[in-house]
Scaffold this motif. Structure first.
Motif, PDB file in Angstrom:
ATOM      1  N   SER A   1       2.481  -8.399  -1.971  1.00 28.25           N
ATOM      2  CA  SER A   1       1.223  -8.558  -2.702  1.00 28.25           C
ATOM      3  C   SER A   1       0.278  -9.500  -1.942  1.00 28.25           C
ATOM      4  CB  SER A   1       1.493  -8.992  -4.149  1.00 28.25           C
ATOM      5  OG  SER A   1       1.321 -10.354  -4.302  1.00 28.25           O
ATOM      6  N   GLU A   2       0.857 -10.508  -1.263  1.00 28.90           N
ATOM      7  CA  GLU A   2       0.029 -11.395  -0.447  1.00 28.90           C
ATOM      8  C   GLU A   2      -0.585 -10.629   0.731  1.00 28.90           C
ATOM      9  OE1 GLU A   2      -1.971 -14.534   1.221  1.00 28.90           O
ATOM     10  OE2 GLU A   2      -1.240 -14.247  -0.832  1.00 28.90           O
ATOM     11  N   LEU A   3       0.254  -9.803   1.355  1.00 31.83           N
ATOM     12  CA  LEU A   3      -0.192  -8.994   2.492  1.00 31.83           C
ATOM     13  C   LEU A   3      -1.347  -8.077   2.065  1.00 31.83           C
ATOM     14  CD1 LEU A   3       0.744  -8.725   5.411  1.00 31.83           C
ATOM     15  CD2 LEU A   3       2.375  -6.987   4.695  1.00 31.83           C
ATOM     16  N   GLN A   4      -1.164  -7.442   0.906  1.00 30.82           N
ATOM     17  CA  GLN A   4      -2.175  -6.520   0.393  1.00 30.82           C
ATOM     18  C   GLN A   4      -3.493  -7.258   0.130  1.00 30.82           C
ATOM     19  OE1 GLN A   4      -0.892  -4.203  -2.988  1.00 30.82           O
ATOM     20  NE2 GLN A   4      -2.383  -2.642  -2.445  1.00 30.82           N
ATOM     21  N   THR A   5      -3.383  -8.447  -0.477  1.00 36.00           N
ATOM     22  CA  THR A   5      -4.572  -9.250  -0.744  1.00 36.00           C
ATOM     23  C   THR A   5      -5.317  -9.550   0.563  1.00 36.00           C
ATOM     24  OG1 THR A   5      -3.342 -10.250  -2.546  1.00 36.00           O
ATOM     25  CG2 THR A   5      -5.383 -11.340  -1.903  1.00 36.00           C
ATOM     26  N   GLN A   6      -4.546  -9.927   1.586  1.00 33.85           N
ATOM     27  CA  GLN A   6      -5.182 -10.257   2.869  1.00 33.85           C
ATOM     28  C   GLN A   6      -5.878  -9.053   3.492  1.00 33.85           C
ATOM     29  OE1 GLN A   6      -3.207 -12.645   5.679  1.00 33.85           O
ATOM     30  NE2 GLN A   6      -2.428 -14.116   4.178  1.00 33.85           N
ATOM     31  N   TYR A   7      -5.223  -7.885   3.420  1.00 35.84           N
ATOM     32  CA  TYR A   7      -5.851  -6.667   3.946  1.00 35.84           C
ATOM     33  C   TYR A   7      -7.157  -6.383   3.211  1.00 35.84           C
ATOM     34  CZ  TYR A   7      -1.641  -5.059   6.475  1.00 35.84           C
ATOM     35  OH  TYR A   7      -0.591  -4.918   7.331  1.00 35.84           O
ATOM     36  N   GLU A   8      -7.067  -6.412   1.873  1.00 39.17           N
ATOM     37  CA  GLU A   8      -8.201  -6.014   1.049  1.00 39.17           C
ATOM     38  C   GLU A   8      -9.375  -6.966   1.209  1.00 39.17           C
ATOM     39  OE1 GLU A   8      -8.608  -3.263  -0.467  1.00 39.17           O
ATOM     40  OE2 GLU A   8      -6.571  -2.457  -0.382  1.00 39.17           O
TER      41      GLU A   8
ATOM     42  N   MET B   1      13.295 -18.518   5.882  1.00 40.74           N
ATOM     43  CA  MET B   1      12.176 -17.795   6.521  1.00 40.74           C
ATOM     44  C   MET B   1      10.892 -18.133   5.768  1.00 40.74           C
ATOM     45  SD  MET B   1      11.847 -13.732   7.284  1.00 40.74           S
ATOM     46  CE  MET B   1      13.354 -13.355   6.494  1.00 40.74           C
ATOM     47  N   ASN B   2       9.861 -18.620   6.463  1.00 37.25           N
ATOM     48  CA  ASN B   2       8.634 -18.901   5.733  1.00 37.25           C
ATOM     49  C   ASN B   2       7.886 -17.606   5.410  1.00 37.25           C
ATOM     50  OD1 ASN B   2       6.799 -18.102   7.726  1.00 37.25           O
ATOM     51  ND2 ASN B   2       6.948 -20.081   8.770  1.00 37.25           N
ATOM     52  N   SER B   3       6.925 -17.715   4.509  1.00 36.58           N
ATOM     53  CA  SER B   3       6.353 -16.479   3.979  1.00 36.58           C
ATOM     54  C   SER B   3       5.485 -15.758   5.025  1.00 36.58           C
ATOM     55  CB  SER B   3       5.551 -16.764   2.716  1.00 36.58           C
ATOM     56  OG  SER B   3       4.370 -17.446   3.038  1.00 36.58           O
ATOM     57  N   ASN B   4       4.852 -16.489   5.936  1.00 39.53           N
ATOM     58  CA  ASN B   4       4.070 -15.811   6.985  1.00 39.53           C
ATOM     59  C   ASN B   4       4.971 -14.978   7.869  1.00 39.53           C
ATOM     60  OD1 ASN B   4       1.647 -16.730   6.216  1.00 39.53           O
ATOM     61  ND2 ASN B   4       1.535 -18.421   7.704  1.00 39.53           N
ATOM     62  N   ASN B   5       6.087 -15.568   8.226  1.00 39.02           N
ATOM     63  CA  ASN B   5       7.070 -14.900   9.045  1.00 39.02           C
ATOM     64  C   ASN B   5       7.567 -13.630   8.340  1.00 39.02           C
ATOM     65  OD1 ASN B   5       9.391 -14.141  10.312  1.00 39.02           O
ATOM     66  ND2 ASN B   5       9.958 -16.214  10.911  1.00 39.02           N
ATOM     67  N   LEU B   6       7.853 -13.759   7.045  1.00 39.96           N
ATOM     68  CA  LEU B   6       8.337 -12.610   6.270  1.00 39.96           C
ATOM     69  C   LEU B   6       7.273 -11.515   6.217  1.00 39.96           C
ATOM     70  CD1 LEU B   6      10.476 -11.280   4.437  1.00 39.96           C
ATOM     71  CD2 LEU B   6       9.405 -12.419   2.498  1.00 39.96           C
ATOM     72  N   MET B   7       6.023 -11.911   5.991  1.00 37.72           N
ATOM     73  CA  MET B   7       4.954 -10.913   5.907  1.00 37.72           C
ATOM     74  C   MET B   7       4.800 -10.158   7.215  1.00 37.72           C
ATOM     75  SD  MET B   7       2.038 -12.357   3.353  1.00 37.72           S
ATOM     76  CE  MET B   7       1.309 -13.405   4.517  1.00 37.72           C
ATOM     77  N   SER B   8       4.932 -10.869   8.322  1.00 41.00           N
ATOM     78  CA  SER B   8       4.771 -10.183   9.607  1.00 41.00           C
ATOM     79  C   SER B   8       5.898  -9.159   9.796  1.00 41.00           C
ATOM     80  CB  SER B   8       4.745 -11.186  10.757  1.00 41.00           C
ATOM     81  OG  SER B   8       6.010 -11.790  10.901  1.00 41.00           O
ATOM     82  N   LYS B   9       7.090  -9.509   9.301  1.00 43.85           N
ATOM     83  CA  LYS B   9       8.203  -8.561   9.418  1.00 43.85           C
ATOM     84  C   LYS B   9       7.983  -7.340   8.526  1.00 43.85           C
ATOM     85  CE  LYS B   9      11.803 -11.695  10.919  1.00 43.85           C
ATOM     86  NZ  LYS B   9      12.989 -12.472  10.550  1.00 43.85           N
ATOM     87  N   ILE B  10       7.507  -7.584   7.309  1.00 46.19           N
ATOM     88  CA  ILE B  10       7.228  -6.471   6.403  1.00 46.19           C
ATOM     89  C   ILE B  10       6.196  -5.537   7.046  1.00 46.19           C
ATOM     90  CG2 ILE B  10       6.199  -5.812   4.190  1.00 46.19           C
ATOM     91  CD1 ILE B  10       7.307  -8.397   2.995  1.00 46.19           C
ATOM     92  N   GLU B  11       5.154  -6.136   7.605  1.00 43.51           N
ATOM     93  CA  GLU B  11       4.097  -5.339   8.223  1.00 43.51           C
ATOM     94  C   GLU B  11       4.655  -4.488   9.366  1.00 43.51           C
ATOM     95  OE1 GLU B  11       1.057  -7.208  10.797  1.00 43.51           O
ATOM     96  OE2 GLU B  11      -0.413  -6.269   9.477  1.00 43.51           O
ATOM     97  N   ALA B  12       5.495  -5.124  10.201  1.00 43.25           N
ATOM     98  CA  ALA B  12       6.064  -4.411  11.344  1.00 43.25           C
ATOM     99  C   ALA B  12       6.924  -3.237  10.880  1.00 43.25           C
ATOM    100  CB  ALA B  12       6.885  -5.371  12.193  1.00 43.25           C
ATOM    101  N   LEU B  13       7.759  -3.474   9.882  1.00 42.95           N
ATOM    102  CA  LEU B  13       8.626  -2.400   9.384  1.00 42.95           C
ATOM    103  C   LEU B  13       7.800  -1.253   8.806  1.00 42.95           C
ATOM    104  CD1 LEU B  13      11.757  -3.927   7.597  1.00 42.95           C
ATOM    105  CD2 LEU B  13      11.638  -2.677   9.736  1.00 42.95           C
ATOM    106  N   LEU B  14       6.809  -1.602   7.981  1.00 49.85           N
ATOM    107  CA  LEU B  14       5.998  -0.554   7.358  1.00 49.85           C
ATOM    108  C   LEU B  14       5.208   0.214   8.412  1.00 49.85           C
ATOM    109  CD1 LEU B  14       4.709  -2.204   4.054  1.00 49.85           C
ATOM    110  CD2 LEU B  14       6.555  -0.558   4.357  1.00 49.85           C
TER     111      LEU B  14
END
Lengths: 260, 195
Positions: free
Chosen positions: B43-50, B1-14
């Motif tokens: 942490s990547e997701l958080q950086t992008q949000y911020e 699973m690439n990291s973009n794909n993983l981040m989108s899943k984390i976001e959806a779950l949260l």
């Protein structure tokens, strides 16, 4: 000098003492007892609206201050005391008070740190979890930890109240008459019946006014006590599930009347 | 699973779990990847949000689990939605009692009262009803007094990840000493400058 003092400006005698020490620019390790005591007593005179249960604590402190002050005035008669007991630097009567003041001051400062955190946290909003129960297979719903106590209930209720804050009614509702726990017992049981005997804790609170929320919460506790419902907690989420144990609550309603 | 794909899943779950939040462990379990990958994704997701001014949401770790929250700077916009914007903040007395319980838990009511020099029944009742403190056991000895400690809700209410994140307890004696040292140093500096 006397001036108006609001009682709720101080959270206790130690708080008042710290305030005076700060205002009079006193060194906490070398308190001029006479000055501090007279200022303190002037203050509690000014607090004419002291509530009785708190007044006693302020008075106890006043007595303590006077006792320390008088102990400091006592001359030491050499004949009466055994020489060996006389340390070069005898114990200072103020010592215990200073220790208490310093300890209390630490937590007073910690409290104001917490207040800063409280303000910061209040700037941030979250949403309640989406309800996925309709998509869940039956067997997954039965993964329960049956260990729910009153603190879990309070915690669930607290969360509910926070979520309700975000829901603004679209129109003002006409003031309803107050509902009773007894009426609400019927309502909650009916809701549970209509949902096949099981509902999430939050589903039982489709109201926005505080009074109804509180009554419903009390009703739930009452129904738990009478074993009409059983409350469980899932492993995955903190939300509680309420299960109906008994459909006919005629007896319970009668008993409830007798007891109230 | 690439990291973009993983981040989108984390976001959806949260997004779905809302204020219940999810821990790194839970996310790893549901998404069937290593906790390390989850941490990197978070942490990547958080950086992008911020870093993005387009986004109104961000990630926050509260009481051991990650939640999607609104950004603090947007509080005013959201307050208009809220019926009663004056959030019920704690009174000075309640905060004082809570500070004592937080730093000295487990602690009995009598111990709290000794420290404050004032009855504390009411503030404790308030804190219990707001689920910020709870009974965590009974003291040894006669009376078996209730021992109080803080709850998970306490961490959430103050925006803390864990109790370790509490600000260090101010040490009055230390502060005084520091002042004295400062005074000594300034005096020394002055004398030094004069010579």
């Amino acid at each position: 000098m006397s001036y108006e003092v609001k009682l709720d400006a101080f959270s206790g005698p130690l708080d008042l003492l710290l305030h005076l020490i700060h205002r009079l620019e006193i060194d906490i390790y070398d308190i001029p007892m006479a000055e501090l005591t007279s200022q303190y007593i002037d203050h509690i005179h000014a607090m004419q609206t002291l509530e009785l249960n708190e007044a006693s604590e302020y008075l106890v402190m006043a007595a303590t201050l006077l006792a320390i002050k008088s102990r400091m005035l006592l001359p030491i008669h050499e004949g009466e005391i055994d020489e060996s007991e006389l340390e070069v630097d005898g114990p200072d009567p103020r010592e215990e008070l200073v220790t208490r003041l310093i300890e209390y001051k630490k937590y007073k400062e910690a409290a104001s740190e917490l207040q800063v955190l409280e303000t910061e946290r209040a700037q941030v909003y979250t949403k309640p979890p989406s309800d996925l129960s309709e998509f869940m297979p039956e067997e997954q719903l039965v993964l329960f930890d049956a260990n729910v106590n009153v603190y879990d209930m309070l915690s669930a209720f607290q969360k509910l109240m926070r979520r309700k804050q975000l829901k603004k009614p679209l129109h003002t509702r006409v003031a309803r008459q107050e509902i009773s726990v007894k009426e609400q017992m019927r309502v909650v049981v009916d809701v549970l019946k209509n949902r096949g005997g099981r509902a999430m804790f939050s589903e039982l609170f489709p109201y926005d006014d505080k009074a109804t929320l509180v009554v419903t919460f009390l009703t739930l506790l009452e129904l738990m006590k009478r074993q009409v419902v059983f409350v469980e907690q899932q492993h995955n989420f903190d939300d509680l599930t309420v299960l109906l144990q008994k459909e006919d609550i005629g007896d319970e309603l009668e008993q409830f009347d007798e007891q109230n | 699973m690439n990291s973009n794909n993983l981040m989108s899943k984390i976001e959806a779950l949260l997004f779905v779990v809302g204020d219940e939040g999810m821990s790194v462990k839970q996310l790893a379990q549901y998404l069937e990847v290593e906790p390390m990958d989850i941490e990197a994704g978070l942490s990547e997701l958080q950086t992008q949000y911020e870093e993005s001014e387009v986004r109104g949401i961000t990630l926050k770790q509260l009481a051991g689990s990650y939640q999607i929250t609104t950004k603090p700077a947007l509080a005013d916009a959201i307050k208009k939605l809220v019926e009663n914007p004056t959030n019920q903040v704690l009174t000075a007395a309640s905060l004082e009692v809570l500070a004592i319980i937080a730093y000295k838990q487990p602690i009995t009511r009598a111990e709290v009262e000794d420290l404050r020099g004032v009855k504390s029944e009411r503030p404790i009742a308030t804190l219990v009803s707001r689920a910020l403190v709870q009974e965590v056991g009974r003291a040894e000895g006669t009376g078996r007094a209730i021992l109080y400690g803080t709850t998970k809700e306490f961490l959430n209410y103050f925006g803390l990840k864990s109790l370790q994140e509490l600000p260090p307890l101010p040490d009055a004696a230390q502060a005084e000493e520091e002042q004295e040292t400062d005074l000594f140093l300034t005096k020394f500096q002055e004398t030094f400058n004069q010579n």
